[in-house]
Motif scaffolding. Structure first.
Motif, PDB file in Angstrom:
ATOM      1  N   GLY A 131     -57.023 -33.248 -60.844  1.00 48.50           N
ATOM      2  CA  GLY A 131     -55.483 -33.658 -60.594  1.00 48.50           C
ATOM      3  C   GLY A 131     -55.177 -34.360 -62.001  1.00 48.50           C
ATOM      4  N   TRP A 132     -56.046 -34.394 -62.992  1.00 48.35           N
ATOM      5  CA  TRP A 132     -55.490 -35.028 -64.138  1.00 48.35           C
ATOM      6  C   TRP A 132     -55.858 -34.193 -65.095  1.00 48.35           C
ATOM      7  CZ3 TRP A 132     -53.049 -39.439 -63.509  1.00 48.35           C
ATOM      8  CH2 TRP A 132     -53.179 -40.081 -62.259  1.00 48.35           C
ATOM      9  N   ILE A 133     -55.388 -34.434 -66.278  1.00 48.04           N
ATOM     10  CA  ILE A 133     -55.354 -33.816 -67.725  1.00 48.04           C
ATOM     11  C   ILE A 133     -55.340 -34.631 -68.750  1.00 48.04           C
ATOM     12  CG2 ILE A 133     -54.371 -31.902 -69.574  1.00 48.04           C
ATOM     13  CD1 ILE A 133     -53.036 -30.459 -67.231  1.00 48.04           C
ATOM     14  N   ASP A 143     -49.476 -31.128 -59.432  1.00 50.51           N
ATOM     15  CA  ASP A 143     -49.009 -32.238 -59.182  1.00 50.51           C
ATOM     16  C   ASP A 143     -49.951 -33.431 -58.659  1.00 50.51           C
ATOM     17  OD1 ASP A 143     -47.003 -34.380 -59.103  1.00 50.51           O
ATOM     18  OD2 ASP A 143     -46.618 -34.028 -57.017  1.00 50.51           O
ATOM     19  N   GLY A 144     -51.058 -33.446 -59.312  1.00 51.80           N
ATOM     20  CA  GLY A 144     -52.513 -34.186 -59.096  1.00 51.80           C
ATOM     21  C   GLY A 144     -53.211 -33.672 -57.934  1.00 51.80           C
ATOM     22  N   LYS A 145     -52.909 -32.685 -57.165  1.00 53.33           N
ATOM     23  CA  LYS A 145     -53.774 -32.216 -56.044  1.00 53.33           C
ATOM     24  C   LYS A 145     -55.097 -31.506 -56.471  1.00 53.33           C
ATOM     25  CE  LYS A 145     -49.734 -31.818 -53.239  1.00 53.33           C
ATOM     26  NZ  LYS A 145     -48.743 -30.810 -52.541  1.00 53.33           N
ATOM     27  N   GLY A 146     -55.189 -30.826 -57.832  1.00 53.06           N
ATOM     28  CA  GLY A 146     -56.399 -30.203 -58.061  1.00 53.06           C
ATOM     29  C   GLY A 146     -56.073 -28.679 -58.145  1.00 53.06           C
ATOM     30  N   CYS A 147     -56.419 -28.204 -59.361  1.00 53.23           N
ATOM     31  CA  CYS A 147     -56.249 -26.861 -59.553  1.00 53.23           C
ATOM     32  C   CYS A 147     -57.057 -26.411 -60.821  1.00 53.23           C
ATOM     33  CB  CYS A 147     -54.569 -26.486 -59.819  1.00 53.23           C
ATOM     34  SG  CYS A 147     -54.033 -27.046 -61.348  1.00 53.23           S
ATOM     35  N   SER A 148     -57.214 -24.748 -61.005  1.00 49.18           N
ATOM     36  CA  SER A 148     -57.596 -24.459 -62.037  1.00 49.18           C
ATOM     37  C   SER A 148     -57.349 -25.072 -63.436  1.00 49.18           C
ATOM     38  CB  SER A 148     -57.547 -22.968 -62.047  1.00 49.18           C
ATOM     39  OG  SER A 148     -56.344 -22.513 -62.356  1.00 49.18           O
ATOM     40  N   VAL A 149     -56.160 -25.426 -63.531  1.00 48.45           N
ATOM     41  CA  VAL A 149     -55.627 -25.947 -65.064  1.00 48.45           C
ATOM     42  C   VAL A 149     -56.251 -27.343 -65.138  1.00 48.45           C
ATOM     43  CG1 VAL A 149     -53.436 -26.617 -66.087  1.00 48.45           C
ATOM     44  CG2 VAL A 149     -53.516 -24.652 -64.948  1.00 48.45           C
ATOM     45  N   CYS A 150     -56.235 -28.032 -64.121  1.00 40.09           N
ATOM     46  CA  CYS A 150     -57.066 -29.506 -64.306  1.00 40.09           C
ATOM     47  C   CYS A 150     -58.356 -29.641 -63.917  1.00 40.09           C
ATOM     48  CB  CYS A 150     -56.059 -30.573 -63.728  1.00 40.09           C
ATOM     49  SG  CYS A 150     -56.015 -30.378 -61.751  1.00 40.09           S
ATOM     50  N   LYS A 151     -59.047 -28.224 -63.716  1.00 47.35           N
ATOM     51  CA  LYS A 151     -60.401 -28.227 -63.058  1.00 47.35           C
ATOM     52  C   LYS A 151     -60.423 -29.176 -61.905  1.00 47.35           C
ATOM     53  CE  LYS A 151     -61.965 -27.246 -67.893  1.00 47.35           C
ATOM     54  NZ  LYS A 151     -62.825 -28.070 -69.131  1.00 47.35           N
ATOM     55  N   GLY A 152     -59.602 -29.138 -61.047  1.00 51.10           N
ATOM     56  CA  GLY A 152     -59.979 -29.524 -59.828  1.00 51.10           C
ATOM     57  C   GLY A 152     -59.675 -31.208 -59.698  1.00 51.10           C
TER      58      GLY A 152
END
Length: 344
Positions: free
Chosen positions: A280-282, A269-278
């Motif tokens: 928060g956006w794709i 939800d835009g906080k940053g993770c491995s999917v969005c490479k930290g």
């Protein structure tokens, strides 16, 4: 010989009556009526009879043969019916058993995503148009503000068939063809889905053949805010009403200004993770306002008309929406992968 023929008839009829299976009945037929059968052996002795006796014995022999043949045929019918009845009883359907489910397929995941996107834009007044996959250099590049010496062509390494024919690298040529078809006389909305080709190394995120959907809206007084509104509706309908979008400046030869559109990461939800490479956006797609040169080559007066264009890859949309991590899965035809999405 007459008595001998009558004895063969009685013996054969009795034997036929006793037979209980078709194999044994066939053996009985051969024993009496075959080339070496009892009746045949007797008839071979007719040469020793006088001319007066031969017609009489011959008639009796024919009657005996016919009687035995009829008896065998009747018995054969009885045994065949009995065998059929036995088979039907053995193979009888138990209506109390549960039925076997019929396997029903479904559309390919890419087909499903493309149709979903088409339905969305048709609902917003867009027309679906198609064009040739073998395209001219003019429509694929030059009519889109990419002359032969333009360095941006290097971004789309191509499969050329001749110096002027190639496998299209995007579906943008359909946009150029549509503008020339309307000759600058009216506004329109369109999307153009289809296969495109680029000389690339296949890996988890790249393919030499993939699909693309591009959109174009040309009319009087079309603004950047109109583009943002359309893209916002698209993002929310495809990825959920809680998705947010972000437009970043970019460069495309056929649009000015140009933007890349990102959506907020669904996982974090835009906080940053491995999917969005930290971040928060794709990143989802590219877009922008149609370049005045493109409008002019399409027959439209850029002082009177404006427009926006966007382009997206259904593979990327499907990968993000359904959690697919390798683009090659869409093209391997592995039923174990495909059947997961029949009810998606």
């Amino acid at each position: 010989m007459k008595e001998e023929l009558q004895a063969i008839q009685q013996e054969a009829l009795a034997k036929v009556e006793e037979v209980n299976d078709l194999k044994e009945l066939q053996a009985t037929k051969v024993n009496y009526l075959g080339k070496k059968g009892s009746l045949t052996q007797v008839l071979r002795g007719m040469g020793k009879l006088s001319p007066e006796e031969r017609p009489v014995i011959g008639e009796i022999a024919n009657q005996v043969r016919e009687t035995i043949t009829n008896a065998i045929e009747e018995k054969n019918t009885i045994l065949e019916n009995a065998a059929l009845e036995e088979k039907l009883q053995a193979e009888a359907i138990d209506v109390t058993l549960p039925g076997r489910p019929v396997k029903v397929g479904g559309p390919h995941l890419l087909t499903k995503v493309i149709e979903e996107i088409e339905d969305l834009f048709i609902g917003m007044g867009y027309e679906v148009r198609e064009g040739p996959e073998v395209e001219t250099d003019y429509f694929n590049f030059e009519a889109l503000n990419l002359p032969k010496d333009h360095p941006a062509r290097d971004m789309q390494d191509s499969f050329y068939l001749t110096n002027e024919l190639l496998l299209r690298t995007h579906t943008s040529p359909v946009q150029a063809r549509t503008m020339q078809e309307f000759k600058g006389e009216k506004g329109f909305k369109m999307i153009c889905p289809g296969k495109v080709y680029r000389r690339d190394t296949d890996d988890a995120t790249h393919s030499h053949q993939f699909t693309q959907i591009e959109g174009l809206y040309v009319d009087k007084d079309v603004k950047m805010s109109d583009l943002k509104g359309v893209l916002n509706v698209f993002a929310k309908k495809m990825f959920g009403e809680d998705r947010r979008i972000r437009l970043r400046p970019s460069f495309f030869p056929f649009t000015e200004p140009s933007v890349e559109m990102d959506i907020s990461c669904k996982v974090c939800d835009g906080k940053g993770c491995s999917v969005c490479k930290g971040t928060g956006w794709i990143e989802i797609l590219g877009a922008g306002m149609v370049h005045p040169n493109v409008l002019e080559m399409g027959g439209y007066d850029p002082k009177e008309y404006s427009g926006f264009a966007f382009g997206m890859g259904p593979e990327r949309i499907a990968m993000l929406k359904y959690g697919v991590n390798d683009i090659r899965q869409f093209y391997l035809n592995d039923s174990r992968f495909l059947k997961q999405f029949h009810q998606a």
